[in-house]
Scaffold this active site. Structure first.
Site, short mmCIF file in Angstrom:
data_model
loop_
_atom_site.label_atom_id
_atom_site.label_comp_id
_atom_site.label_asym_id
_atom_site.label_seq_id
_atom_site.Cartn_x
_atom_site.Cartn_y
_atom_site.Cartn_z
N ARG A 184 0.83 -1.21 0.00
CA ARG A 184 0.00 0.00 0.00
C ARG A 184 0.86 1.25 0.00
NH1 ARG A 184 -1.59 3.24 4.34
NH2 ARG A 184 -3.61 4.31 4.14
N TYR A 240 9.98 -19.84 -6.22
CA TYR A 240 10.35 -20.14 -7.61
C TYR A 240 11.87 -20.24 -7.69
CZ TYR A 240 10.44 -19.80 -12.73
OH TYR A 240 10.63 -20.04 -14.06
N GLY A 267 12.17 -12.33 2.13
CA GLY A 267 13.30 -12.66 2.96
C GLY A 267 14.57 -12.89 2.16
N THR A 308 9.58 -10.89 6.61
CA THR A 308 9.64 -12.27 7.08
C THR A 308 9.43 -12.27 8.59
OG1 THR A 308 11.10 -14.18 7.49
CG2 THR A 308 12.16 -12.07 7.13
N ILE A 309 8.67 -13.22 9.09
CA ILE A 309 8.41 -13.25 10.53
C ILE A 309 9.64 -13.69 11.31
CG2 ILE A 309 5.96 -13.73 10.14
CD1 ILE A 309 6.54 -16.61 11.18
N ASP A 310 10.62 -14.30 10.65
CA ASP A 310 11.78 -14.85 11.35
C ASP A 310 12.76 -13.79 11.86
OD1 ASP A 310 10.91 -17.45 11.01
OD2 ASP A 310 12.02 -17.76 9.16
N ALA A 352 9.41 -17.69 29.93
CA ALA A 352 9.70 -19.11 29.76
C ALA A 352 10.86 -19.54 30.65
CB ALA A 352 10.02 -19.41 28.30
N GLU A 353 10.76 -20.76 31.16
CA GLU A 353 11.81 -21.28 32.02
C GLU A 353 13.05 -21.71 31.23
OE1 GLU A 353 8.78 -20.50 34.54
OE2 GLU A 353 8.53 -21.70 32.74
N GLN A 373 1.44 -18.54 13.17
CA GLN A 373 2.38 -17.45 13.42
C GLN A 373 2.50 -16.50 12.24
OE1 GLN A 373 6.08 -19.24 15.59
NE2 GLN A 373 4.95 -20.94 14.71
#
Length: 319
Positions: free
Chosen positions: A21, A73, A102, A125-127, A186-187, A251
């Protein structure tokens, strides 16, 4: 520069539509014509190209995914694929290209630039595994998706006094695991960049039990091993029979956060400015809240690194 095009490639990420956009509206504001290429580099080679107007990108800002669609691709790495792509760009009289994606997408953008076609890369990219930028489009949204799941899983972990393992995306990069694990308390956080010893994990859990802690959360990046495999190995160390949650492709979806929308808008607008300046072969990014640009070839040479201080902090705070 009179006419530019835009494509999205590789895995989708929330905020890609916001970036598209921004490119379209900024370009039209500057007097350019804009074309959208469906299905990434595959669509480019096949000539799946359409003109975009202001109304084409209406009602997109809040939507996840990519309305231009995406596809992988690998053939675009070949000379034949690249020449076919340039042939289509010339056929449609396109002078510059914006690529959102990415690492693989950046390789395609670099190839076009080396063949003399001005191309700009936008990290989507979400990474969060692209060098040259503090954050990639989609990471913040994915992070919040994981955190929401982690918080809910902790509720049931507390109720049943159990250990839960949450497997998150991150084949080569552990940013999603690290940031969500830190934010969710988180542990243990298991990432590809840091070696781990199951004895150390169990020792951490045992010390928690000694202090009266009756539940725990372990976040595992998929690039290390699957959550089920981790649970299997953990079970060999006593009575830690953990439940596993694999978040998977949830995710990637969802409405982008405010941060991702603003980031995408800023990067999209800057990519148009660079093309107007006849500066191709660059990737835009954000550093310390400033929009920056770097040579795509240099970005591809650099390896994304985990924030070691953040990892150490997460370890300290999880005791």
């Amino acid at each position: 520069m009179k006419r530019i095009a835009i494509l999205t490639s590789g895995g989708d990420a929330p905020g890609m539509n916001a970036a598209t956009r921004a490119v379209v509206r900024k370009a039209i504001y500057e007097g350019l014509e804009v074309y959208g290429i469906n299905y990434g580099f595959l669509g480019l080679v096949n000539g799946d190209i359409r003109k975009l107007e202001l109304g084409s990108v209406g009602d997109l800002l809040h939507r996840g995914g990519t309305f231009l669609y995406s596809a992988r691709y690998p053939e675009f790495a070949t000379e034949e694929g690249q020449l076919k792509g340039i042939e289509q760009l010339k056929k449609h009289q396109i002078d510059g290209l914006v690529v959102i994606g990415g690492d693989g997408s950046y390789h395609g953008a670099e190839a076009l630039t080396k063949r003399g076609f001005p191309t700009i890369g936008i990290p989507g990219t979400i990474d969060n595994d692209i060098s040259g930028t503090d954050f990639t489009i989609g990471f913040d949204t994915a992070l919040n998706t994981v955190l929401d799941a982690l918080d809910k899983i902790r509720d049931t972990a507390t109720s049943h006094e159990r250990t839960f393992i949450i497997e998150v995306m991150g084949r080569d990069a552990g940013d999603i695991a690290l940031w969500s694990g830190l934010a969710g308390g988180a542990e243990a956080i298991i990432v590809p960049e840091e070696s781990f010893n199951m004895d150390d994990v169990v020792d951490r859990l045992n010390k928690g039990r000694e202090r009266g802690k009756k539940h725990s959360i372990i976040v595992v990046a998929e690039g290390v091993m699957s959550g089920n495999e981790f649970a299997k190995q953990l079970a060999e160390y006593g009575d830690y029979h953990a439940r596993v949650t694999v978040l998977g492709h949830v995710q990637r979806g969802g409405s982008p956060t405010a941060f991702d929308r603003v980031l995408a808008s800023r990067l999209g607008a800057r990519s148009v400015e660079l093309l107007l300046e006849n500066r191709g072969g660059l990737a835009v990014g954000i550093r310390e809240n400033r929009i920056v640009e770097n040579d795509i070839s240099e970005i591809l040479k650099e390896k994304h690194t985990l924030d070691q201080k953040l990892f150490d902090l997460a370890s300290i705070l999880s005791i």
